[in-house]
Design an enzyme around this catalytic site. Structure first.
Site, short mmCIF file in Angstrom:
data_model
loop_
_atom_site.label_atom_id
_atom_site.label_comp_id
_atom_site.label_asym_id
_atom_site.label_seq_id
_atom_site.Cartn_x
_atom_site.Cartn_y
_atom_site.Cartn_z
N ASP A 44 0.84 -1.20 0.00
CA ASP A 44 0.00 0.00 0.00
C ASP A 44 0.87 1.25 0.00
O ASP A 44 1.79 1.37 0.81
CB ASP A 44 -0.90 0.00 1.24
CG ASP A 44 -1.81 1.22 1.30
OD1 ASP A 44 -2.96 1.12 0.83
OD2 ASP A 44 -1.36 2.26 1.83
N TYR A 49 2.72 10.19 -0.33
CA TYR A 49 3.89 9.62 0.33
C TYR A 49 5.18 9.93 -0.43
O TYR A 49 6.28 9.79 0.13
CB TYR A 49 3.77 8.10 0.45
CG TYR A 49 2.62 7.58 1.28
CD1 TYR A 49 1.79 8.43 2.01
CD2 TYR A 49 2.36 6.22 1.34
CE1 TYR A 49 0.73 7.94 2.75
CE2 TYR A 49 1.32 5.71 2.09
CZ TYR A 49 0.49 6.58 2.79
OH TYR A 49 -0.56 6.07 3.52
N ASN A 140 -10.72 7.10 5.09
CA ASN A 140 -11.12 8.09 6.09
C ASN A 140 -12.55 8.57 5.91
O ASN A 140 -12.87 9.72 6.22
CB ASN A 140 -10.14 9.28 6.06
CG ASN A 140 -8.71 8.86 6.31
OD1 ASN A 140 -8.38 8.37 7.38
ND2 ASN A 140 -7.86 9.04 5.31
N GLN A 161 -10.38 2.58 3.90
CA GLN A 161 -9.16 2.50 4.71
C GLN A 161 -9.22 3.56 5.81
O GLN A 161 -9.34 4.75 5.54
CB GLN A 161 -7.92 2.70 3.84
CG GLN A 161 -6.63 2.49 4.60
CD GLN A 161 -5.39 2.63 3.74
OE1 GLN A 161 -4.44 3.32 4.11
NE2 GLN A 161 -5.38 1.97 2.59
N SER A 188 -2.25 2.32 10.48
CA SER A 188 -1.75 2.49 11.85
C SER A 188 -2.32 1.41 12.77
O SER A 188 -2.86 1.72 13.83
CB SER A 188 -2.10 3.89 12.38
OG SER A 188 -1.47 4.89 11.64
N LEU A 190 -1.12 -0.55 14.79
CA LEU A 190 -0.51 -0.64 16.11
C LEU A 190 -0.62 0.69 16.86
O LEU A 190 -0.02 0.86 17.92
CB LEU A 190 0.97 -1.05 16.00
CG LEU A 190 1.27 -2.27 15.11
CD1 LEU A 190 2.76 -2.55 15.09
CD2 LEU A 190 0.48 -3.48 15.58
#
Length: 276
Positions: A44, A49, A140, A161, A188, A190
């Site tokens: 992904d 990015y 989102n 996502q 995210s 974790l």
């Protein structure tokens, strides 16, 4: 495997590699190549990015065939592009940087900034019809925005996502994904490490001789219609995360994790629709 989702499309591996980093973007050529060697088959990335060219090179330089890799990217960030009319060009830019003719999943990155559902979703439909995106998703989005997207998209909605982990369980969005038969892809997963120090997570990890990261990921995969894309840059962490697929939680584990009385959101910008 726990939490199998038989009705949604099976071709997306439920544990993928997230590739966001604020710097050293060229590291993702080697990181992706290593991840594919370890056994990942879902990668992904995103336009914002600024690493798509490196991700694409990592796939091309690996020993894994492109058709065996589920490749996802995102455009329509809050500030990229600046105008909905620029979305087709932005989509083509993603493909050019990745060096591919099509991605397996193309996401709307945020429903804010220049986002307008009709022109943006129309551009995503065109990309789907033209074979540039084999599946279309959003990121989102709240339930209300998902309703709007499903009403205006001609292409099937494949995924939403969002941030999800034991400190942000997203029950409403999980139920929505299960009801409407699409994936919830957890970023995210974790909590940027915040979930790893939670006593309940550590207790479950000790019970199973597992790492706290494996417990968080196994908890996510224990939900139907949920996938996860943890970021990892070392082979050790990649292997550790991938091993979470073999960890089966029992009822006591689930009850303990679900009893965590704390909520934490790592990604919480003002433009997030939950803040409107």
């Amino acid at each position: 495997m726990p939490g199998d989702s038989p009705d949604v499309a099976d071709e997306m591996p439920r544990l993928g590699l997230g590739t966001y980093s604020a710097d050293d973007r060229d590291q993702w050529t080697e990181n992706v190549r290593t991840a594919l060697d370890v056994g990942y088959r879902h990668v992904d990335t995103a336009q914002v990015y600024e690493n798509e060219e490196y991700v694409g090179e990592g796939i091309r330089s690996s020993e894994v065939d492109r058709e065996d890799v589920f490749l996802a990217t995102k455009t329509m960030h809050v500030d990229v592009p600046d105008d909905p009319a620029d979305v087709p060009e932005a989509i083509d830019g993603c493909l050019d940087r990745l060096g591919v003719d099509a991605v397996d999943l193309l996401y709307v990155h945020w429903p804010s900034g220049a986002y307008e559902h009709e022109p943006v979703l129309s551009a995503f439909d065109d990309a789907y019809d033209e074979g540039k995106a084999r599946n279309v998703g959003v990121a989102n989005f709240t339930p209300e925005l998902l309703d709007e997207a499903r009403e205006h998209l001609d292409a099937p909605l494949f995924a939403n996502q969002v941030e999800m982990h034991p400190l942000l369980p997203q029950e409403e969005l999980v139920e929505y994904a299960q009801t409407h038969d699409h994936w919830l892809v957890a970023y995210s997963p974790l909590g940027k490490g915040e979930a790893l120090d939670v006593p309940e997570i550590q207790e479950v990890a000790e019970r199973h001789d597992a790492s706290p990261a494996q417990v968080c990921l196994a908890w996510l995969l224990d939900h139907d219609n949920v996938a996860a894309i943890p970021k990892a840059s070392s082979r050790e962490h990649m292997e550790d995360n991938l091993a979470a697929r073999e960890l089966e939680l029992d009822d006591d584990d689930r009850e303990l994790i679900d009893s965590i009385d704390r909520e934490y959101r790592e990604i919480d910008p003002d433009h997030g629709p939950w803040n409107w």
